[in-house]
Design an enzyme around this catalytic site. Structure first.
Site, PDB file in Angstrom:
ATOM      1  N   ARG A  44       0.861  -1.192   0.000  1.00  0.00           N
ATOM      2  CA  ARG A  44       0.000   0.000   0.000  1.00  0.00           C
ATOM      3  C   ARG A  44       0.895   1.239   0.000  1.00  0.00           C
ATOM      4  O   ARG A  44       1.326   1.711   1.045  1.00  0.00           O
ATOM      5  CB  ARG A  44      -0.893  -0.005   1.241  1.00  0.00           C
ATOM      6  CG  ARG A  44      -1.853   1.166   1.337  1.00  0.00           C
ATOM      7  CD  ARG A  44      -2.706   1.033   2.584  1.00  0.00           C
ATOM      8  NE  ARG A  44      -3.700   2.067   2.668  1.00  0.00           N
ATOM      9  CZ  ARG A  44      -3.458   3.272   3.173  1.00  0.00           C
ATOM     10  NH1 ARG A  44      -2.271   3.590   3.623  1.00  0.00           N
ATOM     11  NH2 ARG A  44      -4.429   4.168   3.226  1.00  0.00           N
ATOM     12  N   SER A 113     -11.740  -2.225   1.900  1.00  0.00           N
ATOM     13  CA  SER A 113     -11.687  -1.404   3.119  1.00  0.00           C
ATOM     14  C   SER A 113     -13.065  -0.865   3.427  1.00  0.00           C
ATOM     15  O   SER A 113     -13.698  -0.255   2.548  1.00  0.00           O
ATOM     16  CB  SER A 113     -10.760  -0.199   2.910  1.00  0.00           C
ATOM     17  OG  SER A 113      -9.449  -0.627   2.728  1.00  0.00           O
ATOM     18  N   LYS A 142      -3.260   6.670  10.347  1.00  0.00           N
ATOM     19  CA  LYS A 142      -4.281   7.074   9.386  1.00  0.00           C
ATOM     20  C   LYS A 142      -5.183   8.180   9.911  1.00  0.00           C
ATOM     21  O   LYS A 142      -6.392   8.048   9.991  1.00  0.00           O
ATOM     22  CB  LYS A 142      -5.109   5.874   8.952  1.00  0.00           C
ATOM     23  CG  LYS A 142      -5.708   6.126   7.586  1.00  0.00           C
ATOM     24  CD  LYS A 142      -5.976   4.872   6.842  1.00  0.00           C
ATOM     25  CE  LYS A 142      -6.531   5.203   5.472  1.00  0.00           C
ATOM     26  NZ  LYS A 142      -7.116   4.048   4.831  1.00  0.00           N
TER      27      LYS A 142
HETATM   28  N1  TZP Z   1      -7.031   1.827   7.265  1.00  0.00           N
HETATM   29  C1  TZP Z   1      -7.739   2.119   8.356  1.00  0.00           C
HETATM   30  S1  TZP Z   1      -6.731   2.459   9.676  1.00  0.00           S
HETATM   31  C2  TZP Z   1      -5.332   2.162   8.752  1.00  0.00           C
HETATM   32  C3  TZP Z   1      -5.678   1.838   7.455  1.00  0.00           C
HETATM   33  C4  TZP Z   1      -4.749   1.534   6.345  1.00  0.00           C
HETATM   34  C5  TZP Z   1      -3.956   2.295   9.298  1.00  0.00           C
HETATM   35  C6  TZP Z   1      -3.567   1.180  10.218  1.00  0.00           C
HETATM   36  O1  TZP Z   1      -2.291   1.422  10.731  1.00  0.00           O
HETATM   37  P1  TZP Z   1      -1.882   0.995  12.205  1.00  0.00           P
HETATM   38  O2  TZP Z   1      -0.492   1.567  12.348  1.00  0.00           O
HETATM   39  O3  TZP Z   1      -1.874  -0.501  12.258  1.00  0.00           O
HETATM   40  O4  TZP Z   1      -2.857   1.624  13.164  1.00  0.00           O
END
Ligand code: TZP
Length: 211
Positions: A44, A113, A142
């Protein structure tokens, strides 16, 4: 057209090369996670242009194949097809599930997602093989996705979907039990593994807790 491919992993590692000084450093980290037995990785890297992403995807394909792990490509069905990935992971702005299924001639697994029960149910009826749902908890990775949706929505989605629901967003080792209790089939994550001091050992702990 459905893929009928069973989702046989519970830990879904997502890349973020911005956590590293270079793509090489990220690939080294991913290799350590693969040595710790993660069996599904999503590439990603939304800001990369087509050629750079393709080059990285080829390297990720070789690496994951060497460790018997599945490779998913975020959003880019064309790149997924080009590198013979196992799957593609679609978001709100991606092509719809049916089109990704057709473009990959039914060979690829499709993850979507989602951020609400309605989106998860829509993804299921569109023919997705699994969904990620989140952010469940507060996450530094995020911020644009805003406030965490919480474990109650995860519970609702897991109870109302037949396809696997992966909890995402702020997942740490100490939260595995809680998300499994809500009915999650597994967890998707970035920072808990990619920023760990010992990536292989941390991955092994996640795999153990999720088994
Ligand atoms: N989609 C929703 S939260 C997220 C994504 C790609 C990020 C997740 O990252 P982390 O560091 O595991 O909280």
């Amino acid at each position: 057209m459905t893929s009928n491919k069973a989702i046989d992993f519970r830990l879904y590692l997502i890349t973020d090369r911005k956590l590293f000084g270079s793509s090489d450093a990220m690939l080294e980290a991913i290799e350590k996670a693969l040595q710790g037995c993660v069996k599904a990785v999503q590439l990603r890297e939304k800001d990369l242009g087509t050629r750079e992403l393709l080059a990285l995807a080829y390297r990720m394909r070789a690496l994951t194949a060497r460790h018997g792990a599945k490779l998913f490509i975020n959003d880019r069905v064309d790149i997924a097809v080009a590198v013979n990935a196992d799957g593609v992971h679609l978001g709100r702005a991606s092509m719809p599930v049916y089109a990704a299924r057709k473009a990959s001639e039914g060979r690829m697994m499709i993850g979507v997602s989602t951020h609400s029960l309605q989106e998860a149910q829509q993804a299921e009826s569109d023919g997705a093989d699994f969904v990620t749902m989140g952010p469940i908890y507060e996450t530094a990775s995020k911020i644009p996705y805003g406030r965490p949706i919480g474990i109650h929505l995860l519970n609702e989605a897991a109870r109302n979907c037949r396809i696997p629901v992966f909890a995402i967003g702020g997942i740490k080792i100490g939260r595995i039990e809680e998300v499994l209790e809500q009915g999650a089939s597994g967890t998707a994550l970035i920072s808990a593994i990619l920023t760990a001091g010992d990536i292989q050992k941390t991955t092994e702990e996640f795999v153990r807790k999720l088994s």
